[in-house]
Motif scaffolding. Structure first.
Motif, PDB file in Angstrom:
ATOM      1  N   SER A  48       0.838  -1.197   0.000  1.00  0.00           N
ATOM      2  CA  SER A  48       0.000   0.000   0.000  1.00  0.00           C
ATOM      3  C   SER A  48       0.877   1.252   0.000  1.00  0.00           C
ATOM      4  O   SER A  48       1.881   1.321   0.703  1.00  0.00           O
ATOM      5  N   ASN A  50       0.870   5.104   0.964  1.00  0.00           N
ATOM      6  CA  ASN A  50       0.116   6.036   1.792  1.00  0.00           C
ATOM      7  C   ASN A  50       0.241   7.441   1.222  1.00  0.00           C
ATOM      8  O   ASN A  50       1.342   7.970   1.084  1.00  0.00           O
ATOM      9  N   LEU A  52      -1.357  11.211   1.775  1.00  0.00           N
ATOM     10  CA  LEU A  52      -2.196  12.117   2.547  1.00  0.00           C
ATOM     11  C   LEU A  52      -2.946  13.056   1.608  1.00  0.00           C
ATOM     12  O   LEU A  52      -2.391  13.538   0.622  1.00  0.00           O
ATOM     13  N   GLU A  55      -8.204  11.759  -2.157  1.00  0.00           N
ATOM     14  CA  GLU A  55      -9.523  11.186  -1.978  1.00  0.00           C
ATOM     15  C   GLU A  55      -9.711  10.082  -3.010  1.00  0.00           C
ATOM     16  O   GLU A  55      -9.564  10.311  -4.209  1.00  0.00           O
ATOM     17  N   ILE A  81      -3.745   2.081  -2.576  1.00  0.00           N
ATOM     18  CA  ILE A  81      -3.486   3.399  -2.014  1.00  0.00           C
ATOM     19  C   ILE A  81      -4.263   3.514  -0.711  1.00  0.00           C
ATOM     20  O   ILE A  81      -5.472   3.261  -0.679  1.00  0.00           O
ATOM     21  N   ASN A  82      -3.547   3.878   0.353  1.00  0.00           N
ATOM     22  CA  ASN A  82      -4.181   4.007   1.666  1.00  0.00           C
ATOM     23  C   ASN A  82      -4.970   2.745   2.029  1.00  0.00           C
ATOM     24  O   ASN A  82      -6.092   2.822   2.530  1.00  0.00           O
ATOM     25  N   HIS A  83      -4.402   1.607   1.698  1.00  0.00           N
ATOM     26  CA  HIS A  83      -4.972   0.287   1.986  1.00  0.00           C
ATOM     27  C   HIS A  83      -6.277   0.011   1.236  1.00  0.00           C
ATOM     28  O   HIS A  83      -7.068  -0.815   1.659  1.00  0.00           O
ATOM     29  N   GLN A  84      -6.497   0.709   0.123  1.00  0.00           N
ATOM     30  CA  GLN A  84      -7.656   0.484  -0.739  1.00  0.00           C
ATOM     31  C   GLN A  84      -7.152   0.121  -2.130  1.00  0.00           C
ATOM     32  O   GLN A  84      -6.275   0.788  -2.674  1.00  0.00           O
TER      33      GLN A  84
END
Length: 100
Positions: A48, A50, A52, A55, A81-84
């Motif tokens: 993943s 990360n 910040l 969206e 991305i961001n665990h999605q």
């Protein structure tokens, strides 16, 4: 005979044209493509990234620093991305699907 268009009628025509244009740009990811992607990331786990302030929604752009992985037999690229897990159009780098 002259025909006059009221302001509200003109606005309605413009709005409907906008809706038609928006629908024309809608991307539909086929269920079999989602299945192939899910199987691929099970076999080949992706780390993943990360980010910040990014969206994760349809149409959002993925920054160039995110590496998009090719999935065999699927037009779209995949990233986590961001665990999605997201599917991304490789030409525009826009998110076309967020897998849950």
């Amino acid at each position: 005979m002259k025909h006059y268009l009221s302001t509200s009628a003109a606005a309605a025509i413009v709005l409907m044209g906008g809706i038609g244009a928006a629908l024309a740009d809608t991307v539909v990811v086929q269920p079999q493509d989602e299945t192939v992607v899910r199987e691929y990331i099970t076999r080949e786990p992706l780390a993943s990234v990360n980010l910040l302030g990014v969206e994760l929604k349809l149409g959002s752009s993925v920054p160039d620093r995110v590496v998009l992985r090719e999935v065999p037999n699927v037009r779209y690229r995949v990233a986590v991305i961001n665990h999605q897990t997201v599917l991304v159009d490789p030409d525009t780098r826009q998110i076309v699907e967020v897998l849950h």
